[in-house]
Scaffold this motif. Structure first.
Motif, PDB file in Angstrom:
ATOM      1  N   ASN A 227       0.852  -1.183   0.000  1.00 39.22           N
ATOM      2  CA  ASN A 227       0.000   0.000   0.000  1.00 39.22           C
ATOM      3  C   ASN A 227       0.893   1.239   0.000  1.00 39.22           C
ATOM      4  OD1 ASN A 227      -2.216  -1.761   0.527  1.00 39.22           O
ATOM      5  ND2 ASN A 227      -1.841  -1.610   2.721  1.00 39.22           N
ATOM      6  N   HIS A 228       0.526   2.243  -0.783  1.00 42.37           N
ATOM      7  CA  HIS A 228       1.233   3.523  -0.721  1.00 42.37           C
ATOM      8  C   HIS A 228       0.225   4.648  -0.904  1.00 42.37           C
ATOM      9  CE1 HIS A 228       4.216   6.690  -1.318  1.00 42.37           C
ATOM     10  NE2 HIS A 228       3.426   7.114  -2.297  1.00 42.37           N
ATOM     11  N   GLY A 229       0.232   5.598   0.036  1.00 41.92           N
ATOM     12  CA  GLY A 229      -0.607   6.771  -0.090  1.00 41.92           C
ATOM     13  C   GLY A 229      -1.896   6.682   0.698  1.00 41.92           C
ATOM     14  N   PRO A 230      -2.528   7.833   0.930  1.00 40.91           N
ATOM     15  CA  PRO A 230      -3.714   7.898   1.798  1.00 40.91           C
ATOM     16  C   PRO A 230      -4.938   7.174   1.259  1.00 40.91           C
ATOM     17  CG  PRO A 230      -3.290  10.019   0.739  1.00 40.91           C
ATOM     18  CD  PRO A 230      -2.101   9.164   0.470  1.00 40.91           C
ATOM     19  N   LEU A 231      -4.996   6.907  -0.059  1.00 40.92           N
ATOM     20  CA  LEU A 231      -6.157   6.211  -0.622  1.00 40.92           C
ATOM     21  C   LEU A 231      -5.878   4.731  -0.887  1.00 40.92           C
ATOM     22  CD1 LEU A 231      -7.444   8.900  -3.167  1.00 40.92           C
ATOM     23  CD2 LEU A 231      -8.297   8.419  -0.857  1.00 40.92           C
ATOM     24  N   SER A 232      -4.745   4.236  -0.403  1.00 35.08           N
ATOM     25  CA  SER A 232      -4.335   2.862  -0.695  1.00 35.08           C
ATOM     26  C   SER A 232      -4.869   1.834   0.293  1.00 35.08           C
ATOM     27  CB  SER A 232      -2.810   2.773  -0.703  1.00 35.08           C
ATOM     28  OG  SER A 232      -2.296   2.974   0.611  1.00 35.08           O
ATOM     29  N   GLY A 233      -5.437   2.300   1.407  1.00 34.92           N
ATOM     30  CA  GLY A 233      -5.885   1.376   2.444  1.00 34.92           C
ATOM     31  C   GLY A 233      -4.848   1.151   3.521  1.00 34.92           C
ATOM     32  N   GLY A 234      -3.690   1.800   3.404  1.00 34.18           N
ATOM     33  CA  GLY A 234      -2.635   1.668   4.407  1.00 34.18           C
ATOM     34  C   GLY A 234      -2.770   2.696   5.514  1.00 34.18           C
ATOM     35  N   THR A 235      -1.987   2.520   6.566  1.00 34.59           N
ATOM     36  CA  THR A 235      -2.043   3.449   7.697  1.00 34.59           C
ATOM     37  C   THR A 235      -0.700   4.105   8.002  1.00 34.59           C
ATOM     38  OG1 THR A 235      -1.665   1.618   9.242  1.00 34.59           O
ATOM     39  CG2 THR A 235      -3.958   2.231   8.817  1.00 34.59           C
TER      40      THR A 235
ATOM     41  N   TYR B 217       5.348   6.323 -13.254  1.00 29.42           N
ATOM     42  CA  TYR B 217       4.372   6.927 -14.159  1.00 29.42           C
ATOM     43  C   TYR B 217       3.120   7.371 -13.403  1.00 29.42           C
ATOM     44  CZ  TYR B 217       0.896   7.484 -17.826  1.00 29.42           C
ATOM     45  OH  TYR B 217      -0.101   7.993 -18.629  1.00 29.42           O
ATOM     46  N   ILE B 218       2.618   6.516 -12.523  1.00 36.36           N
ATOM     47  CA  ILE B 218       1.411   6.847 -11.756  1.00 36.36           C
ATOM     48  C   ILE B 218       1.616   8.115 -10.931  1.00 36.36           C
ATOM     49  CG2 ILE B 218      -0.021   6.089  -9.802  1.00 36.36           C
ATOM     50  CD1 ILE B 218       0.321   3.204 -10.935  1.00 36.36           C
ATOM     51  N   LEU B 219       2.746   8.227 -10.278  1.00 32.20           N
ATOM     52  CA  LEU B 219       2.978   9.350  -9.377  1.00 32.20           C
ATOM     53  C   LEU B 219       3.423  10.627 -10.090  1.00 32.20           C
ATOM     54  CD1 LEU B 219       4.815   7.579  -6.407  1.00 32.20           C
ATOM     55  CD2 LEU B 219       2.390   8.176  -6.591  1.00 32.20           C
ATOM     56  N   ASN B 220       3.951  10.509 -11.313  1.00 35.22           N
ATOM     57  CA  ASN B 220       4.543  11.679 -11.968  1.00 35.22           C
ATOM     58  C   ASN B 220       3.924  12.079 -13.298  1.00 35.22           C
ATOM     59  OD1 ASN B 220       7.159  12.307 -10.266  1.00 35.22           O
ATOM     60  ND2 ASN B 220       7.041  10.083 -10.445  1.00 35.22           N
ATOM     61  N   HIS B 221       3.299  11.151 -14.012  1.00 33.93           N
ATOM     62  CA  HIS B 221       2.801  11.467 -15.352  1.00 33.93           C
ATOM     63  C   HIS B 221       1.357  11.074 -15.592  1.00 33.93           C
ATOM     64  CE1 HIS B 221       6.873  12.493 -16.613  1.00 33.93           C
ATOM     65  NE2 HIS B 221       7.301  11.330 -16.137  1.00 33.93           N
ATOM     66  N   PHE B 222       0.704  10.558 -14.579  1.00 34.04           N
ATOM     67  CA  PHE B 222      -0.663  10.080 -14.759  1.00 34.04           C
ATOM     68  C   PHE B 222      -1.562  11.249 -15.166  1.00 34.04           C
ATOM     69  CE2 PHE B 222      -4.470   7.620 -13.378  1.00 34.04           C
ATOM     70  CZ  PHE B 222      -4.137   6.435 -14.013  1.00 34.04           C
ATOM     71  N   PRO B 223      -2.539  11.030 -16.056  1.00 34.27           N
ATOM     72  CA  PRO B 223      -3.378  12.137 -16.522  1.00 34.27           C
ATOM     73  C   PRO B 223      -4.256  12.758 -15.441  1.00 34.27           C
ATOM     74  CG  PRO B 223      -4.152  10.025 -17.389  1.00 34.27           C
ATOM     75  CD  PRO B 223      -2.813   9.775 -16.761  1.00 34.27           C
ATOM     76  N   PHE B 224      -4.444  12.055 -14.342  1.00 30.41           N
ATOM     77  CA  PHE B 224      -5.149  12.596 -13.192  1.00 30.41           C
ATOM     78  C   PHE B 224      -4.181  12.579 -12.020  1.00 30.41           C
ATOM     79  CE2 PHE B 224      -7.817   9.642 -15.640  1.00 30.41           C
ATOM     80  CZ  PHE B 224      -8.640  10.556 -16.280  1.00 30.41           C
ATOM     81  N   LYS B 225      -4.230  13.579 -11.153  1.00 34.45           N
ATOM     82  CA  LYS B 225      -3.305  13.638 -10.028  1.00 34.45           C
ATOM     83  C   LYS B 225      -3.459  12.402  -9.161  1.00 34.45           C
ATOM     84  CE  LYS B 225      -1.844  16.494  -6.132  1.00 34.45           C
ATOM     85  NZ  LYS B 225      -0.422  16.338  -6.453  1.00 34.45           N
ATOM     86  N   ALA B 226      -2.370  11.668  -8.983  1.00 35.58           N
ATOM     87  CA  ALA B 226      -2.408  10.418  -8.226  1.00 35.58           C
ATOM     88  C   ALA B 226      -1.333  10.427  -7.155  1.00 35.58           C
ATOM     89  CB  ALA B 226      -2.201   9.224  -9.154  1.00 35.58           C
ATOM     90  N   SER B 227      -1.712  10.119  -5.937  1.00 39.29           N
ATOM     91  CA  SER B 227      -0.758  10.067  -4.826  1.00 39.29           C
ATOM     92  C   SER B 227      -0.741   8.695  -4.157  1.00 39.29           C
ATOM     93  CB  SER B 227      -1.108  11.134  -3.777  1.00 39.29           C
ATOM     94  OG  SER B 227      -2.406  10.882  -3.240  1.00 39.29           O
ATOM     95  N   SER B 228      -1.604   7.790  -4.616  1.00 44.56           N
ATOM     96  CA  SER B 228      -1.742   6.486  -3.959  1.00 44.56           C
ATOM     97  C   SER B 228      -1.754   5.366  -4.997  1.00 44.56           C
ATOM     98  CB  SER B 228      -3.050   6.423  -3.159  1.00 44.56           C
ATOM     99  OG  SER B 228      -3.129   7.483  -2.220  1.00 44.56           O
ATOM    100  N   TYR B 229      -1.244   4.219  -4.572  1.00 42.81           N
ATOM    101  CA  TYR B 229      -1.284   3.038  -5.429  1.00 42.81           C
ATOM    102  C   TYR B 229      -1.153   1.797  -4.577  1.00 42.81           C
ATOM    103  CZ  TYR B 229       3.835   2.894  -4.904  1.00 42.81           C
ATOM    104  OH  TYR B 229       5.113   2.839  -4.393  1.00 42.81           O
ATOM    105  N   ASN B 230      -1.506   0.660  -5.163  1.00 39.75           N
ATOM    106  CA  ASN B 230      -1.264  -0.654  -4.570  1.00 39.75           C
ATOM    107  C   ASN B 230      -0.448  -1.489  -5.540  1.00 39.75           C
ATOM    108  OD1 ASN B 230      -4.491  -0.294  -3.469  1.00 39.75           O
ATOM    109  ND2 ASN B 230      -2.916  -0.768  -1.972  1.00 39.75           N
ATOM    110  N   VAL B 231       0.354  -2.393  -4.995  1.00 35.67           N
ATOM    111  CA  VAL B 231       1.008  -3.426  -5.780  1.00 35.67           C
ATOM    112  C   VAL B 231       0.551  -4.769  -5.213  1.00 35.67           C
ATOM    113  CG1 VAL B 231       3.169  -4.446  -6.573  1.00 35.67           C
ATOM    114  CG2 VAL B 231       3.035  -1.967  -6.176  1.00 35.67           C
ATOM    115  N   PHE B 232       0.029  -5.633  -6.069  1.00 34.25           N
ATOM    116  CA  PHE B 232      -0.410  -6.964  -5.664  1.00 34.25           C
ATOM    117  C   PHE B 232       0.402  -7.996  -6.439  1.00 34.25           C
ATOM    118  CE2 PHE B 232      -4.160  -4.159  -5.488  1.00 34.25           C
ATOM    119  CZ  PHE B 232      -4.443  -4.218  -4.133  1.00 34.25           C
ATOM    120  N   PHE B 233       0.915  -8.987  -5.731  1.00 26.62           N
ATOM    121  CA  PHE B 233       1.682 -10.058  -6.363  1.00 26.62           C
ATOM    122  C   PHE B 233       0.825 -11.322  -6.405  1.00 26.62           C
ATOM    123  CE2 PHE B 233       4.787  -7.131  -4.654  1.00 26.62           C
ATOM    124  CZ  PHE B 233       5.762  -7.060  -5.641  1.00 26.62           C
ATOM    125  N   TYR B 234       0.982 -12.090  -7.488  1.00 22.33           N
ATOM    126  CA  TYR B 234       0.237 -13.325  -7.672  1.00 22.33           C
ATOM    127  C   TYR B 234       1.194 -14.407  -8.167  1.00 22.33           C
ATOM    128  CZ  TYR B 234      -3.595  -9.892  -8.009  1.00 22.33           C
ATOM    129  OH  TYR B 234      -4.467  -8.854  -7.791  1.00 22.33           O
TER     130      TYR B 234
END
Length: 257
Positions: A109-117, A191-208
């Protein structure tokens, strides 16, 4: 009746520190001398038992990525990036191979909208004793428009996203770590944090771990669409080709002089 839900212990949950919004809360991962139940330490990378095991019927661990509280996956040096991802994958697969859990999940989890604390860079590896995450995995959620392919590692933008809109996928065979796996992951996050077409401050990474392949799904996080919350309907945007081409142009196409 077979259990289909993760049960959350609220008595433990209310005790968890949170410092995304509450900036006065001290970071527990910076106070390394106070950390307990360490599993393995590799320089600034630390794997330990989760002090707040909110999930019942699960074995929860935390992977502290770095001793720099203000760092972020997209800014790591290549040396640290590969060291971290190999460390995490190794422990995740080893926990799987023990056979003590029905399945083992590995995520970030990264960022305030990622579900992390906690803002300090970290991941989690969790052994689920009575749930199989693979019941919610279908192969087409990893299909998509190819952005890059090298050394057996594929980087795509989902054409059939699991939750909806934009999801990046990276895949490699599970028998040999390939550096491009981590590097493509870092590219997606950057790309998500620096070039995404909408301002983005949060992301998740899921491994499978699916059919002898390791996948990473990188998902920018915003307020989740009500169509998915209420009806489980993922939405596919009509500009996927544009975004795939944009990432390729920004990170992989070299200028011809």
């Amino acid at each position: 009746m077979e259990n289909k839900h993760l049960h959350f212990n609220t008595a433990i949950g209310v005790k968890k520190p949170e410092n995304y919004r509450n900036k006065q809360t001290a970071c527990p991962f910076c106070e390394t001398d106070k950390l307990t139940d360490l599993i393995e330490v590799d320089g600034p990378i630390i794997l330990l038992k989760n002090k707040y095991p909110v999930l019942e019927n699960a074995y929860q661990t935390v992977l502290i990525e770095t001793d720099d509280c203000h760092a972020e996956l997209s800014t790591y040096t290549k040396e640290h990036l590969h060291r971290l991802i190999q460390f995490g994958i190794r422990h995740w697969l080893e926990m799987e191979q023990k056979g003590e859990y029905r399945s083992v999940i590995f995520f970030k989890n990264h960022g305030p909208l990622s579900g992390g604390t906690i803002a300090h860079p970290h991941m989690q590896i969790v052994g689920l004793k009575d749930l199989d995450y693979m019941e919610h995995v279908v192969q087409d959620m990893f299909e998509g428009i190819q952005i890059a392919y090298e050394e057996g590692v594929r980087f795509t933008l989902s054409s059939k996203p699991k939750v909806g809109f934009y999801e990046f996928n990276i895949s490699m065979e599970d028998n040999l770590y390939q550096p491009k796996f981590a590097e493509y992951l870092q590219t997606a996050v950057h790309y998500i944090l620096n070039h995404f077409p909408f301002k983005a401050s949060s992301y998740n990474v899921f491994f499978y771990h699916v059919s002898k392949k390791i996948y990473a799904k990188i998902v920018p996080r915003f307020v989740t669409t009500p169509l998915y919350i209420g009806y489980g309907l993922p939405q596919v945007p009509n500009n996927l080709n544009w975004m795939a081409e944009e990432v390729e142009k920004l990170y992989f196409k070299k200028e011809v002089i």
